[in-house]
Design a protein around this motif. Sequence first.
Motif, PDB file in Angstrom:
ATOM      1  N   LEU C  83      -2.359  11.955  -5.284  1.00 50.35           N
ATOM      2  CA  LEU C  83      -1.178  11.714  -5.370  1.00 50.35           C
ATOM      3  C   LEU C  83      -0.826  10.288  -6.140  1.00 50.35           C
ATOM      4  O   LEU C  83       0.127  10.335  -6.890  1.00 50.35           O
ATOM      5  CB  LEU C  83      -0.533  11.099  -3.799  1.00 50.35           C
ATOM      6  CG  LEU C  83       0.945  10.886  -3.752  1.00 50.35           C
ATOM      7  CD1 LEU C  83       1.835  11.859  -4.180  1.00 50.35           C
ATOM      8  CD2 LEU C  83       1.193  10.443  -2.118  1.00 50.35           C
ATOM      9  N   ILE C  84      -1.719   9.506  -6.028  1.00 52.58           N
ATOM     10  CA  ILE C  84      -1.654   8.035  -6.754  1.00 52.58           C
ATOM     11  C   ILE C  84      -1.473   8.269  -8.329  1.00 52.58           C
ATOM     12  O   ILE C  84      -0.988   7.667  -8.971  1.00 52.58           O
ATOM     13  CB  ILE C  84      -2.812   7.214  -6.141  1.00 52.58           C
ATOM     14  CG1 ILE C  84      -2.833   6.709  -4.886  1.00 52.58           C
ATOM     15  CG2 ILE C  84      -3.019   6.118  -7.492  1.00 52.58           C
ATOM     16  CD1 ILE C  84      -3.739   5.853  -4.525  1.00 52.58           C
ATOM     17  N   VAL C  85      -2.333   9.528  -8.818  1.00 53.70           N
ATOM     18  CA  VAL C  85      -2.443   9.517 -10.157  1.00 53.70           C
ATOM     19  C   VAL C  85      -0.855  10.074 -10.624  1.00 53.70           C
ATOM     20  O   VAL C  85      -0.430   9.602 -11.620  1.00 53.70           O
ATOM     21  CB  VAL C  85      -3.445  10.610 -10.532  1.00 53.70           C
ATOM     22  CG1 VAL C  85      -3.169  11.099 -12.115  1.00 53.70           C
ATOM     23  CG2 VAL C  85      -4.781   9.961 -10.347  1.00 53.70           C
ATOM     24  N   LEU C 109      -7.422   4.886 -12.266  1.00 56.88           N
ATOM     25  CA  LEU C 109      -8.110   3.797 -11.450  1.00 56.88           C
ATOM     26  C   LEU C 109      -7.942   3.061 -10.232  1.00 56.88           C
ATOM     27  O   LEU C 109      -8.618   2.788  -9.352  1.00 56.88           O
ATOM     28  CB  LEU C 109      -8.215   2.880 -12.743  1.00 56.88           C
ATOM     29  CG  LEU C 109      -9.487   1.793 -12.741  1.00 56.88           C
ATOM     30  CD1 LEU C 109     -10.668   2.447 -13.098  1.00 56.88           C
ATOM     31  CD2 LEU C 109      -9.273   0.518 -13.874  1.00 56.88           C
ATOM     32  N   PHE C 110      -6.537   2.915 -10.087  1.00 57.08           N
ATOM     33  CA  PHE C 110      -5.934   2.499  -8.624  1.00 57.08           C
ATOM     34  C   PHE C 110      -6.179   3.667  -7.711  1.00 57.08           C
ATOM     35  O   PHE C 110      -6.243   3.314  -6.495  1.00 57.08           O
ATOM     36  CB  PHE C 110      -4.527   2.282  -9.062  1.00 57.08           C
ATOM     37  CG  PHE C 110      -4.444   0.887  -9.636  1.00 57.08           C
ATOM     38  CD1 PHE C 110      -4.522   0.500 -10.927  1.00 57.08           C
ATOM     39  CD2 PHE C 110      -3.756   0.005  -8.831  1.00 57.08           C
ATOM     40  CE1 PHE C 110      -4.475  -0.317 -11.436  1.00 57.08           C
ATOM     41  CE2 PHE C 110      -3.535  -1.295  -9.451  1.00 57.08           C
ATOM     42  CZ  PHE C 110      -4.067  -1.667 -10.753  1.00 57.08           C
ATOM     43  N   GLY C 111      -6.070   4.976  -7.959  1.00 54.94           N
ATOM     44  CA  GLY C 111      -6.523   5.819  -6.913  1.00 54.94           C
ATOM     45  C   GLY C 111      -8.065   5.892  -6.489  1.00 54.94           C
ATOM     46  O   GLY C 111      -8.403   5.960  -5.398  1.00 54.94           O
ATOM     47  N   ALA C 112      -8.885   5.351  -7.470  1.00 51.39           N
ATOM     48  CA  ALA C 112     -10.280   5.250  -7.104  1.00 51.39           C
ATOM     49  C   ALA C 112     -10.552   4.270  -6.443  1.00 51.39           C
ATOM     50  O   ALA C 112      -9.807   3.526  -6.091  1.00 51.39           O
ATOM     51  CB  ALA C 112     -11.226   5.150  -8.391  1.00 51.39           C
ATOM     52  N   VAL C 113     -11.610   4.190  -5.855  1.00 51.20           N
ATOM     53  CA  VAL C 113     -11.937   3.169  -4.635  1.00 51.20           C
ATOM     54  C   VAL C 113     -12.762   1.885  -5.198  1.00 51.20           C
ATOM     55  O   VAL C 113     -13.857   2.422  -5.962  1.00 51.20           O
ATOM     56  CB  VAL C 113     -12.712   3.765  -3.429  1.00 51.20           C
ATOM     57  CG1 VAL C 113     -13.026   2.828  -2.487  1.00 51.20           C
ATOM     58  CG2 VAL C 113     -11.423   4.912  -2.993  1.00 51.20           C
ATOM     59  N   PHE C 142     -14.257  10.659  -0.903  1.00 52.29           N
ATOM     60  CA  PHE C 142     -13.255  11.644  -0.671  1.00 52.29           C
ATOM     61  C   PHE C 142     -11.907  11.249  -1.518  1.00 52.29           C
ATOM     62  O   PHE C 142     -10.998  12.215  -1.661  1.00 52.29           O
ATOM     63  CB  PHE C 142     -13.098  11.910   0.835  1.00 52.29           C
ATOM     64  CG  PHE C 142     -14.032  12.541   1.597  1.00 52.29           C
ATOM     65  CD1 PHE C 142     -13.828  13.966   1.339  1.00 52.29           C
ATOM     66  CD2 PHE C 142     -15.064  12.079   2.170  1.00 52.29           C
ATOM     67  CE1 PHE C 142     -14.998  14.609   2.009  1.00 52.29           C
ATOM     68  CE2 PHE C 142     -15.972  12.698   2.726  1.00 52.29           C
ATOM     69  CZ  PHE C 142     -16.202  13.794   2.578  1.00 52.29           C
ATOM     70  N   MET C 143     -11.667  10.051  -1.522  1.00 47.22           N
ATOM     71  CA  MET C 143     -10.456   9.399  -2.301  1.00 47.22           C
ATOM     72  C   MET C 143     -10.973   9.171  -3.740  1.00 47.22           C
ATOM     73  O   MET C 143     -10.059   9.755  -4.831  1.00 47.22           O
ATOM     74  CB  MET C 143      -9.857   8.138  -1.703  1.00 47.22           C
ATOM     75  CG  MET C 143      -8.646   7.728  -2.424  1.00 47.22           C
ATOM     76  SD  MET C 143      -7.770   6.514  -1.360  1.00 47.22           S
ATOM     77  CE  MET C 143      -7.880   6.840   0.259  1.00 47.22           C
ATOM     78  N   ASP C 144     -12.150   8.811  -4.058  1.00 49.83           N
ATOM     79  CA  ASP C 144     -12.523   8.201  -5.275  1.00 49.83           C
ATOM     80  C   ASP C 144     -12.643   9.195  -6.531  1.00 49.83           C
ATOM     81  O   ASP C 144     -11.899   9.351  -7.415  1.00 49.83           O
ATOM     82  CB  ASP C 144     -13.850   7.558  -5.012  1.00 49.83           C
ATOM     83  CG  ASP C 144     -14.165   6.546  -6.600  1.00 49.83           C
ATOM     84  OD1 ASP C 144     -13.674   5.664  -6.577  1.00 49.83           O
ATOM     85  OD2 ASP C 144     -15.076   7.189  -7.134  1.00 49.83           O
ATOM     86  N   VAL C 318      -6.575   0.275   3.010  1.00 53.75           N
ATOM     87  CA  VAL C 318      -7.163  -0.525   1.843  1.00 53.75           C
ATOM     88  C   VAL C 318      -7.978  -0.001   0.805  1.00 53.75           C
ATOM     89  O   VAL C 318      -7.881   0.041  -0.351  1.00 53.75           O
ATOM     90  CB  VAL C 318      -8.229  -1.352   2.573  1.00 53.75           C
ATOM     91  CG1 VAL C 318      -9.054  -2.417   1.703  1.00 53.75           C
ATOM     92  CG2 VAL C 318      -7.448  -2.705   3.603  1.00 53.75           C
ATOM     93  N   ILE C 319      -8.576   1.245   1.094  1.00 56.25           N
ATOM     94  CA  ILE C 319      -9.368   2.136   0.062  1.00 56.25           C
ATOM     95  C   ILE C 319      -8.143   2.377  -0.834  1.00 56.25           C
ATOM     96  O   ILE C 319      -8.542   2.718  -2.109  1.00 56.25           O
ATOM     97  CB  ILE C 319     -10.406   2.922   0.382  1.00 56.25           C
ATOM     98  CG1 ILE C 319      -9.892   4.048   1.150  1.00 56.25           C
ATOM     99  CG2 ILE C 319     -11.472   2.349   1.269  1.00 56.25           C
ATOM    100  CD1 ILE C 319     -10.878   5.381   1.675  1.00 56.25           C
ATOM    101  N   ALA C 320      -7.015   2.979  -0.393  1.00 53.41           N
ATOM    102  CA  ALA C 320      -5.819   3.573  -0.972  1.00 53.41           C
ATOM    103  C   ALA C 320      -5.531   2.253  -2.010  1.00 53.41           C
ATOM    104  O   ALA C 320      -5.080   2.300  -3.224  1.00 53.41           O
ATOM    105  CB  ALA C 320      -4.771   3.887  -0.090  1.00 53.41           C
ATOM    106  N   ALA C 321      -5.356   1.151  -1.354  1.00 55.94           N
ATOM    107  CA  ALA C 321      -5.028   0.019  -2.280  1.00 55.94           C
ATOM    108  C   ALA C 321      -5.780  -0.580  -3.168  1.00 55.94           C
ATOM    109  O   ALA C 321      -5.399  -0.911  -4.245  1.00 55.94           O
ATOM    110  CB  ALA C 321      -4.370  -1.132  -1.092  1.00 55.94           C
ATOM    111  N   SER C 322      -6.863  -0.232  -2.895  1.00 54.30           N
ATOM    112  CA  SER C 322      -8.145  -0.897  -3.824  1.00 54.30           C
ATOM    113  C   SER C 322      -7.969   0.065  -5.351  1.00 54.30           C
ATOM    114  O   SER C 322      -7.560   1.105  -5.283  1.00 54.30           O
ATOM    115  CB  SER C 322      -9.570  -0.841  -3.246  1.00 54.30           C
ATOM    116  OG  SER C 322      -9.944   0.644  -3.472  1.00 54.30           O
ATOM    117  N   SER C 323      -8.798  -0.794  -6.128  1.00 52.19           N
ATOM    118  CA  SER C 323      -8.705   0.151  -7.471  1.00 52.19           C
ATOM    119  C   SER C 323     -10.010  -0.187  -7.914  1.00 52.19           C
ATOM    120  O   SER C 323     -10.861  -1.108  -7.886  1.00 52.19           O
ATOM    121  CB  SER C 323      -7.836  -0.275  -8.707  1.00 52.19           C
ATOM    122  OG  SER C 323      -7.718  -1.626  -8.613  1.00 52.19           O
TER     123      SER C 323
HETATM  124 NA    NA Z   1      -7.524   3.446  -4.679  1.00 53.57          NA
END
Ligand code: NA
Lengths: 373, 373, 373, 104, 104, 104
Positions: C83-85, C109-113, C142-144, C318-323
């Motif tokens: 989704l972030i992408v 990059l912002f979607g990755a962790v 799983f998010m990265d 937080v992992i969603a917020a992280s890049s």
């Molecule tokens: Na992220």
Amino acid sequence: MDFLSNFLMDFVKQLQSPTLSFLIGGMVIAACGSQLQIPESICKIIVFMLLTKIGLTGGMAIRNSNLTEMVLPALFSVAIGILIVFIARYTLARMPKVKTVDAIATGGLFGAVSGSTMAAALTLLEEQKIPYEAWAGALYPFMDIPALVTAIVVANIYLNKKKRKEAAFASAQGAYSKQPVAAGDYSSSSDYPSSRREYAQQESGDHRVKIWPIVEESLQGPALSAMLLGVALGLFARPESVYEGFYDPLFRGLLSILMLVMGMEAWSRISELRKVAQWYVVYSIVAPLAHGFIAFGLGMIAHYATGFSMGGVVVLAVIAASSSDISGPPTLRAGIPSANPSAYIGASTAIGTPVAIGIAIPLFLGLAQTIGG
Amino acid sequence: MDFLSNFLMDFVKQLQSPTLSFLIGGMVIAACGSQLQIPESICKIIVFMLLTKIGLTGGMAIRNSNLTEMVLPALFSVAIGILIVFIARYTLARMPKVKTVDAIATGGLFGAVSGSTMAAALTLLEEQKIPYEAWAGALYPFMDIPALVTAIVVANIYLNKKKRKEAAFASAQGAYSKQPVAAGDYSSSSDYPSSRREYAQQESGDHRVKIWPIVEESLQGPALSAMLLGVALGLFARPESVYEGFYDPLFRGLLSILMLVMGMEAWSRISELRKVAQWYVVYSIVAPLAHGFIAFGLGMIAHYATGFSMGGVVVLAVIAASSSDISGPPTLRAGIPSANPSAYIGASTAIGTPVAIGIAIPLFLGLAQTIGG
Amino acid sequence: MDFLSNFLMDFVKQLQSPTLSFLIGGMVIAACGSQLQIPESICKIIVFMLLTKIGLTGGMAIRNSNLTEMVLPALFSVAIGILIVFIARYTLARMPKVKTVDAIATGGLFGAVSGSTMAAALTLLEEQKIPYEAWAGALYPFMDIPALVTAIVVANIYLNKKKRKEAAFASAQGAYSKQPVAAGDYSSSSDYPSSRREYAQQESGDHRVKIWPIVEESLQGPALSAMLLGVALGLFARPESVYEGFYDPLFRGLLSILMLVMGMEAWSRISELRKVAQWYVVYSIVAPLAHGFIAFGLGMIAHYATGFSMGGVVVLAVIAASSSDISGPPTLRAGIPSANPSAYIGASTAIGTPVAIGIAIPLFLGLAQTIGG
Amino acid sequence: MTQKACKLIIVTEKVLQNKITQIIDAAGATGYTVVSAGGRGSRNVRSSGQPNVSDTYSNIKIEVLTIDRELALKIADEVAEQFFDNYSGISYISDAEVLHAHQF
Amino acid sequence: MTQKACKLIIVTEKVLQNKITQIIDAAGATGYTVVSAGGRGSRNVRSSGQPNVSDTYSNIKIEVLTIDRELALKIADEVAEQFFDNYSGISYISDAEVLHAHQF
Amino acid sequence: MTQKACKLIIVTEKVLQNKITQIIDAAGATGYTVVSAGGRGSRNVRSSGQPNVSDTYSNIKIEVLTIDRELALKIADEVAEQFFDNYSGISYISDAEVLHAHQF
Ligand code: NA
Ligand SMILES: Nc1ncnc2c1ncn2[C@@H]1O[C@H](COP(=O)(O)O)[C@@H](O)[C@H]1O
Ligand SMILES: Nc1ncnc2c1ncn2[C@@H]1O[C@H](COP(=O)(O)O)[C@@H](O)[C@H]1O
Ligand SMILES: Nc1ncnc2c1ncn2[C@@H]1O[C@H](COP(=O)(O)O)[C@@H](O)[C@H]1O
Ligand code: NA
Ligand code: NA
């Protein structure tokens, strides 16, 4: 007699401490030609951790301290830092075969402070259970920066005086050298001006050295900025958990590795000293002890005047006895480029530092115990 | 049957120990093409810390030990180190497609000792609560140095014999090559002598290899000098505080990182083995176990004769099974330059070391438990 | 009102935690021009140890867990990563002066962790004694991976569409450029084709980007492979002794050093942002919080549906917020070579990461405490 | 004042560094510059024995500015003769012009 | 399209890196490449003050491709004038041919 | 026996190292030498994404000795075509003379 034998036994016992024995071990294995190398990145991170820890200790202590107690020792630190440079200016610089700028730079380095020597002293104080003010480590910059600034200013005043005429001449040449060089003919040998100007001569126009850039450069150096970072975090944050779980427990072990490196380094630098006047050897044996005694004396004044602890007096004496190993050399190199680093770094690393750690620390510790106990 | 299944279960359990599982993990991630890199400076400082710790343990133990107990195991270590080279000389070197010098160098490397393999064994002994003499680690140099010296001497005697004639011829040519080359004409292609002399031929004049320089080089290597430094500090200083607060508690964790690196290294070296004769593969699987059994046998003699502990017997067997990874290769490279390092380093790193750590350690541990329990 | 002031006090208190205060300290000393450097090898080994520790925790936890609990959070992680992408594709990419590929890469990059941001969150959760599933760290891949894969696929589809014509033209030229260049005359200037083809155009033949190589590259990156190694060892081996004696106790201290580096890095990257459109600044402030809120919301669904803990919800947010800071950039650089790394790395390192660590972590922690307590 | 010079470049294994710099000094060159390098060659006589998994280079590149071609060739010859049978290595020369009347 | 160029090489102490790259930028060169180096020279005006026992090099080698010889000489001259009295260092030039119409 | 050769030098981002050495191998060169480098260029197409605060270089300098100019140009052309639109990089050639009949 009894006092002396006690003192000597104490002395030997302190040489057996991990800190000092790793220093001696380093010298011995270097002398034996060991191929052991501690990577530079490891030395850098160790220095970072030691100084951050000292800073954290200081910062957390300052939170609950009466800072007026620090005023007198800090003033004495500044005075000692400046004094040491002038001592070198009027002793070492007068010796035969010693260049004046080299002597001033050496004085600056011996006036400045070595974080690792200070760390060694703090560790030994703790081992001997001698209490000291937790902010004692924060005296570091108060002696370090004035010494470096004084050395650079004094050296440049000296150079400006000496070179006023030459500088005027060289600056004329300098302007000439900027006119375009005839190119195009690749094989023709153009005529290059071979004269160059003294770097400091750029300042010679206004006959003044700017002090603030030197202070700034000192504060930005890796050692001091790690320590000030530690102080700031100790003051304004709550670093207790990492302090107790990481920086503090690793302190002694990391210090032992750094001591080993300093011992190896000292040995490998000795050969460099042969290239410079032998008075450097005399100076670097005597100076740490002399500086230490002066500081010890001033510290005792603070002891009686404002209740500065005996442990604190030892710290003051040791940072006076120490000579800078990390940030001092590059600062001096840039500030007094015409001084010979073989002279001042050799004197400090090969002799000054081992004397400060191996003799001055146990000496002043013993003295404090004798007086204080 | 019951014994075997017990043994196998123990074996699997030991593979699950941090030490061995990180080794296997390293091989697996290297096989999966992981981009993970442990920086070289980190590996160096880990090796330093592990060997210093082993040295410190030994040194502090020796202070309170009856050193006569160490005589027999030390003698056996020397004997095993020498024997292993001759085994390679008369087995591996006789195989088809195996060059004699390569085989001798391989024997030297397998006779020499790996500090990290030894560290792994000591850790597993502690985990299994099997007591061993604290000075057991100090057997290291008694096997390591004789093996390297023997290999270099045997190889050079072999080369001298074989090349006496060629050497005489080459040395004539060598003298010729020193006559001044006609210069001045940049584009003309001067005629260079293409023959070169064997490096070892420099010794061929007196038909003798000097032993002391090899011993010295071994002792000065980073691994042995860290360990001997530790021994000396353990003996003469009081390193207890840094030992207990730093070197000892970090030992296992650092070892786990090093095991990971060795696993990755083993995998990435396997391809190199393809370039050399397949007998190297056979040798490097069989030799560690064979050497270990010989040492185990001799250790048992010491066990019954002088009360050498079963844990000590395991240490002796493991250092025999291990092959040197840090100081051995460069010493052999310099001492037998005509031997192919792809052969001996490949054999040792890719197969010998994993076999020694992953099979020999649990095997001899299990054997000791079975016999001793 | 009371709620807000409580929240703010909590917020400030969290900024005083070692983790966040070292981050801020790093920015401050970089702003002051400090010459402090943490060697790259130290950063690498710290990242290795942090992620191995997170992996070990996860692996040992999974052994005793009901893994079906992990299904929903893992699915949500995948969904958020993708989704972030698309959010970036349809917001940032539409802004004036923002190149579409740059925006897609930034979204990736912002979607990755970021492993270090996650480590910071876990540490703060522990300090605040908020429980979370020990396998929560294992949500990372799983998010990265989905985020990186989606970004690369979307970017290449976009580029393929846009460049179909140009690509055809360029490939004709490309074939031409392969004809042998006339050589022999050294001084003649041969005529080089100056046109070049888009790297991705190699895929343009079949109009498809291969997904598996991207997944593989992510898994092989140093951060993820350290973490997966930890998981595997936690699952299949018995790493408890090194976990408790090494990886766990050193975790916070090492994290504090890494936070310092990230703070310094953030500051030194800010200047790079000036070169790119100012919408990146807006995006990198808003996006981490927006992504975090989306994830927090989905996490709450899992909280009510399957009992996902509030601590776990914070980790997900937080992992969603992280890049991503370690493996993301090189993966994107290789997968979308025409995107400008100054844009995406600058946005992420200079603003995104400080916002994620310094604002998102305390924010979502406070939210969880308010909702949960 | 510029001065024509010859630049000799030797790329070989790191273990030889000390031995080669001794040869250079003994031959009478006024200095040398060493750089860490990695590489792959055609001969690969011997692999270096360096760890594969770490991030370091196992070769060195040594550059020697010599006042004439003869000295460069003498050094190269000596190095090749002593080492290039058993160690990886290549050497080549090119021209250079030293500036500023450096005493080299 | 290749383009004749002049390559200036400066080997000197690492502490000077920033100051020299500023000179290079100011002189109008389009770029430079820096490499860590060790070495020994004839003048050894000053030793570097770097640790002996560690594994790092204390020199740098800076290479600047310039469009003509004049610019290279101007940079070299400025560097020598400011630093080579008090710091170790050597500079030399050689020819090069830049490829691919790189805007340099 | 010396042998005229062409020396190709490529300075570019470290991330390309593997891809470029594959091109060099595929083109039939007999070897290459790689050195870590830092630098600044005129194009700065892309910044490298390397950490600024650490002490490492993010470029590499690759040197390839080739038997003729043609091969050097072929490699340089291939590299420029594949990478220099999206990555920083420069390449240039100069002459060299390989010594000792090295099979290169
Ligand atoms: Na992220
Ligand atoms: N053609 C070449 N171009 C550049 N460097 C080379 C070349 N051939 C060999 N080298 C370098 O010389 C070293 C030894 O080469 P070799 O002895 O052929 O294995 C290699 O590791 C490379 O660093
Ligand atoms: N003849 C030479 N060949 C190659 N490099 C040299 C030479 N002379 C000096 N250098 C380099 O230049 C640095 C400074 O030289 P110097 O100023 O003569 O001490 C040395 O440390 C070497 O790295
Ligand atoms: N004029 C130059 N002289 C030396 N090196 C250069 C020059 N221009 C570029 N470079 C090197 O090539 C790299 C890429 O250049 P560019 O593609 O122009 O950014 C730079 O980082 C430098 O290392
Ligand atoms: Na002092
Ligand atoms: Na052995």
